[in-house]
Design a protein around this motif. Structure first.
Motif, mmCIF file in Angstrom:
data_model
loop_
_atom_site.group_PDB
_atom_site.id
_atom_site.type_symbol
_atom_site.label_atom_id
_atom_site.label_comp_id
_atom_site.label_asym_id
_atom_site.label_seq_id
_atom_site.Cartn_x
_atom_site.Cartn_y
_atom_site.Cartn_z
ATOM 1 N N MET A 48 1.036 -1.202 -0.037
ATOM 2 C CA MET A 48 0.026 0.002 -0.172
ATOM 3 C C MET A 48 0.774 1.282 -0.047
ATOM 4 O O MET A 48 0.596 2.322 -0.825
ATOM 5 C CB MET A 48 -0.824 0.053 1.241
ATOM 6 C CG MET A 48 -1.664 1.146 1.202
ATOM 7 S SD MET A 48 -3.007 0.734 2.616
ATOM 8 C CE MET A 48 -3.763 2.438 2.349
ATOM 9 N N ALA A 49 1.864 1.057 0.845
ATOM 10 C CA ALA A 49 2.597 2.416 0.953
ATOM 11 C C ALA A 49 3.452 2.719 -0.439
ATOM 12 O O ALA A 49 3.603 3.818 -0.923
ATOM 13 C CB ALA A 49 3.635 2.243 1.910
ATOM 14 N N GLU A 50 3.887 1.623 -1.302
ATOM 15 C CA GLU A 50 4.726 1.461 -2.379
ATOM 16 C C GLU A 50 3.893 2.227 -3.382
ATOM 17 O O GLU A 50 4.162 2.989 -4.261
ATOM 18 C CB GLU A 50 5.315 0.272 -2.547
ATOM 19 C CG GLU A 50 6.040 0.038 -3.916
ATOM 20 C CD GLU A 50 6.693 -1.177 -4.073
ATOM 21 O OE1 GLU A 50 6.616 -1.758 -5.213
ATOM 22 O OE2 GLU A 50 7.241 -1.744 -3.163
ATOM 23 N N ALA A 110 3.315 11.465 4.205
ATOM 24 C CA ALA A 110 2.828 10.396 5.099
ATOM 25 C C ALA A 110 1.267 10.805 5.701
ATOM 26 O O ALA A 110 0.463 9.991 5.786
ATOM 27 C CB ALA A 110 3.712 9.864 6.201
ATOM 28 N N GLU A 111 1.408 12.128 6.151
ATOM 29 C CA GLU A 111 0.160 12.720 6.807
ATOM 30 C C GLU A 111 -0.943 12.776 5.772
ATOM 31 O O GLU A 111 -2.156 12.409 6.030
ATOM 32 C CB GLU A 111 0.464 13.571 7.511
ATOM 33 C CG GLU A 111 1.513 13.738 8.792
ATOM 34 C CD GLU A 111 1.674 15.353 9.130
ATOM 35 O OE1 GLU A 111 1.045 16.179 8.778
ATOM 36 O OE2 GLU A 111 2.441 15.360 10.335
ATOM 37 N N LYS A 112 -0.588 13.243 4.652
ATOM 38 C CA LYS A 112 -1.476 13.363 3.650
ATOM 39 C C LYS A 112 -2.235 12.403 3.278
ATOM 40 O O LYS A 112 -3.714 12.190 2.916
ATOM 41 C CB LYS A 112 -0.857 13.986 2.406
ATOM 42 C CG LYS A 112 -1.834 14.444 1.166
ATOM 43 C CD LYS A 112 -0.977 15.090 0.082
ATOM 44 C CE LYS A 112 -1.891 15.357 -1.100
ATOM 45 N NZ LYS A 112 -1.002 15.933 -2.105
ATOM 46 N N ASP A 171 1.360 5.182 8.066
ATOM 47 C CA ASP A 171 2.459 5.423 8.857
ATOM 48 C C ASP A 171 3.882 5.823 8.199
ATOM 49 O O ASP A 171 4.043 5.289 7.276
ATOM 50 C CB ASP A 171 2.758 4.346 9.647
ATOM 51 C CG ASP A 171 3.887 4.348 10.769
ATOM 52 O OD1 ASP A 171 4.837 4.138 10.760
ATOM 53 O OD2 ASP A 171 3.496 4.914 11.983
ATOM 54 N N HIS A 172 4.564 6.931 8.586
ATOM 55 C CA HIS A 172 5.812 7.523 8.349
ATOM 56 C C HIS A 172 6.978 6.391 8.193
ATOM 57 O O HIS A 172 7.568 6.342 7.088
ATOM 58 C CB HIS A 172 6.212 8.685 9.056
ATOM 59 C CG HIS A 172 7.514 9.339 8.473
ATOM 60 N ND1 HIS A 172 8.852 9.285 8.991
ATOM 61 C CD2 HIS A 172 7.583 9.838 7.191
ATOM 62 C CE1 HIS A 172 9.663 9.988 8.046
ATOM 63 N NE2 HIS A 172 8.963 10.408 7.074
ATOM 64 N N SER A 173 6.961 5.478 8.950
ATOM 65 C CA SER A 173 8.125 4.370 8.846
ATOM 66 C C SER A 173 7.653 3.516 7.661
ATOM 67 O O SER A 173 8.761 3.167 7.093
ATOM 68 C CB SER A 173 8.055 3.613 10.163
ATOM 69 O OG SER A 173 7.036 2.983 10.433
ATOM 70 N N ILE A 223 6.396 4.613 4.846
ATOM 71 C CA ILE A 223 6.914 5.326 3.767
ATOM 72 C C ILE A 223 8.265 5.268 3.604
ATOM 73 O O ILE A 223 9.016 5.088 2.693
ATOM 74 C CB ILE A 223 6.237 6.582 3.882
ATOM 75 C CG1 ILE A 223 4.819 6.732 3.798
ATOM 76 C CG2 ILE A 223 6.996 7.779 2.823
ATOM 77 C CD1 ILE A 223 4.312 6.260 2.596
ATOM 78 N N VAL A 224 8.980 5.325 4.574
ATOM 79 C CA VAL A 224 10.432 5.502 4.601
ATOM 80 C C VAL A 224 11.225 4.198 4.091
ATOM 81 O O VAL A 224 12.053 4.208 3.479
ATOM 82 C CB VAL A 224 10.906 5.984 5.981
ATOM 83 C CG1 VAL A 224 12.500 5.686 6.126
ATOM 84 C CG2 VAL A 224 10.752 7.293 6.476
ATOM 85 N N ASN A 225 10.714 3.151 4.607
ATOM 86 C CA ASN A 225 10.995 1.947 4.077
ATOM 87 C C ASN A 225 10.872 1.565 2.727
ATOM 88 O O ASN A 225 11.692 1.034 2.192
ATOM 89 C CB ASN A 225 10.166 0.655 5.043
ATOM 90 C CG ASN A 225 10.818 0.408 6.276
ATOM 91 O OD1 ASN A 225 11.814 0.915 6.910
ATOM 92 N ND2 ASN A 225 9.857 -0.096 7.122
ATOM 93 N N VAL A 226 9.775 1.972 2.065
ATOM 94 C CA VAL A 226 9.575 1.759 0.654
ATOM 95 C C VAL A 226 10.577 2.934 -0.138
ATOM 96 O O VAL A 226 11.099 2.282 -1.127
ATOM 97 C CB VAL A 226 7.962 2.462 0.385
ATOM 98 C CG1 VAL A 226 7.962 2.611 -1.125
ATOM 99 C CG2 VAL A 226 7.069 1.352 0.776
ATOM 100 N N ILE A 227 10.496 3.821 0.462
ATOM 101 C CA ILE A 227 11.624 4.989 -0.187
ATOM 102 C C ILE A 227 13.020 4.305 -0.242
ATOM 103 O O ILE A 227 13.767 4.330 -1.305
ATOM 104 C CB ILE A 227 11.679 6.443 0.602
ATOM 105 C CG1 ILE A 227 10.260 6.965 0.564
ATOM 106 C CG2 ILE A 227 12.805 7.070 0.109
ATOM 107 C CD1 ILE A 227 10.138 8.263 1.091
ATOM 108 N N LYS A 228 13.373 3.679 0.911
ATOM 109 C CA LYS A 228 14.725 3.070 0.902
ATOM 110 C C LYS A 228 14.869 1.974 -0.130
ATOM 111 O O LYS A 228 15.940 1.787 -0.909
ATOM 112 C CB LYS A 228 15.084 2.752 2.260
ATOM 113 C CG LYS A 228 15.474 3.907 3.198
ATOM 114 C CD LYS A 228 15.676 3.300 4.738
ATOM 115 C CE LYS A 228 16.231 4.315 5.569
ATOM 116 N NZ LYS A 228 16.399 3.940 7.054
ATOM 117 N N SER A 229 13.707 1.107 -0.031
ATOM 118 C CA SER A 229 13.777 -0.005 -1.286
ATOM 119 C C SER A 229 13.772 0.358 -2.652
ATOM 120 O O SER A 229 14.459 -0.396 -3.346
ATOM 121 C CB SER A 229 12.775 -0.936 -0.715
ATOM 122 O OG SER A 229 11.395 -0.321 -1.182
ATOM 123 N N LEU A 230 13.366 1.479 -2.896
ATOM 124 C CA LEU A 230 13.272 2.290 -4.135
ATOM 125 C C LEU A 230 14.444 2.852 -4.602
ATOM 126 O O LEU A 230 14.734 3.127 -5.882
ATOM 127 C CB LEU A 230 12.029 3.119 -4.456
ATOM 128 C CG LEU A 230 10.772 2.295 -4.307
ATOM 129 C CD1 LEU A 230 9.534 3.487 -4.270
ATOM 130 C CD2 LEU A 230 10.581 1.459 -5.389
#
Length: 423
Positions: A1-3, A23-25, A29-31, A33-40
């Motif tokens: 979902m985050a990805e 993440a708020e928008k 959860d921000h964590s 979103i951060v995990n997806v950003i790092k994996s991308l």
């Protein structure tokens, strides 16, 4: 979902400037979103924000009021005794509150009576703590006051900005790490994208080998011998004739150690090819009729017995060879040592093996005494760490006098035999 949220947003936008606000928008959860950003591998730079949060003590004051206000309110208009005030408040509130209230000139502490100096007070500390709880801005001077009272601590929030890259796709395609049998059978390998190898990445730490404890002990002993001026004897041949292993050391041919139950005899080659004949004759004479102060063994000495090959039972056979070689030319003082394998036909148990390492030293010179021998042994063993030594008379066929060496074992609280010696 985050990805899906991240890739879907970037399909119509070039950048996510702040992962926290994003993440708020989207309500994730921000964590995550951060995990997806790092994996991308899509974050451009870090975003850090300092945030002040209340300590456990600060939360209590935000809820019930600061200690100084609690103490002020506990003092009635007509005043109260110190004992009475202490009974109304917790000890920590009384201690901190009285200090701060006196500092603010709210109360007067007499010898026995506590009274108010003002009619009304406002709880600025509580108001500031509530504002920080609500995320409102507070000036630096007020922050400094709360920090010094340890009512707030700094918390670093970390987020990322994300920029659409040249390889962007609205849906991530997982790169394969291995080519499988199924990929080949189904023809999937034609469309597979393989993950690139990072040849600069460090692999798992290798499980390197280690020196065996006995090998370490042998190396340590070797260095001690070299420090003491010894040179190594050639002990690289494990097969020895019975002559050098037994007869040259004046062990009788009827001795139990020369039985197959105690010694490994070779079948091929079963006998030695050559021996120094002049020396063989002298050894035979001493065995049969004595000499040099010995009476001999008074029985026939068999050459066939001396020719039998064995796996050497001690490196002293090499010492005998070195003494013979030293006597052939002009004599010069020597110090020899050896550390090498020897073999005994023994039943293997927790204290015995069929092979083990023997440490041997040999000093050759004129005018040596038993005192010299004891001095060399004490010097050698002290370098190993054995300082408490004692010596006991013993019998060896090839030395006279002979001594067993004992060292006091601090761990076992007893004397332990550690070697044999002789002149």
């Amino acid at each position: 979902m985050a990805e899906e949220a991240v890739l879907g947003y970037l399909e119509h936008s070039v950048e996510i400037p702040d992962s926290g606000k994003f993440a708020e928008k989207v309500g994730i959860d921000h964590s995550e979103i951060v995990n997806v950003i790092k994996s991308l591998n899509g974050f451009g730079f870090d975003i850090k924000r300092e945030k002040w949060v209340l300590t456990q003590e600060g939360e209590l004051y935000a809820k019930f009021g600061s200690p100084e206000v609690q103490l002020f309110l506990a003092v009635p208009s007509e005043g109260i005794t110190r004992e009475g005030l202490q009974e109304k408040l917790k000890s920590s509130i009384y201690k901190i509150g009285s200090t701060q209230a006196i500092k603010n000139k709210w109360i007067e502490m007499g010898k026995s009576q506590v009274s108010r100096k003002v009619e009304h007070v406002s709880d600025n500390v509580r108001d500031l703590l509530i504002r920080i709880q609500n995320g409102e801005a507070v000036i630096a001077e007020d922050i400094d006051i709360l920090k010094r009272r340890k009512l707030i601590i700094s918390q670093i929030w970390k987020g990322y900005s994300v920029t659409k890259g040249p390889n962007y796709a609205p849906k991530r395609k997982r790169a394969a790490t291995d080519l499988t049998r199924e990929n080949l059978q189904r023809g999937e390998w034609k469309d597979l994208e393989f993950k690139e190898y990072n040849f600069l990445a460090k692999g798992q730490p290798t499980e390197g080998g280690h020196f065996h404890p006995l090998k370490k002990a042998c190396c340590r002993t070797l260095r001690i011998f070299l420090q003491m001026g010894f040179e190594e004897m050639p002990t690289d041949k494990y097969v020895e004739s019975s002559f050098w292993n037994f007869d040259a050391l004046f062990q009788p041919q009827q001795h139990p150690a020369r039985d197959s139950h105690d010694t490994f005899f070779l079948e091929d080659p079963a006998t030695t090819c050559s021996l120094p004949e002049d020396y063989v004759e002298r050894v035979k004479k001493v065995h049969e009729s004595g000499g040099y102060g010995s009476k001999g063994y008074g029985c026939d000495w068999e050459r066939d017995e001396a020719n039998k090959n064995v796996l050497r039972t001690h490196t002293t056979a090499v010492s005998a060879r070195m003494l013979y070689a030293l006597a052939q030319g002009t004599f010069e003082p020597k110090r020899y040592y050896s550390i090498d394998l020897v073999f005994r036909n023994e039943a293997v148990d927790r204290t015995h093996l069929a092979e083990f390492n023997q440490i041997e030293g040999l000093v050759c010179d004129r005018g040596l005494t038993l005192g010299h021998l004891i001095g060399v042994l004490e010097s050698f063993f002290s370098r190993i760490g054995m300082s408490k030594l004692k010596f006991k008379p013993a019998y060896n066929p090839y030395t006279e006098p002979s001594m067993e060496i004992f060292s006091y074992h601090e761990g076992q609280q007893k004397w332990v035999e550690i070697g044999n010696s002789g002149m």
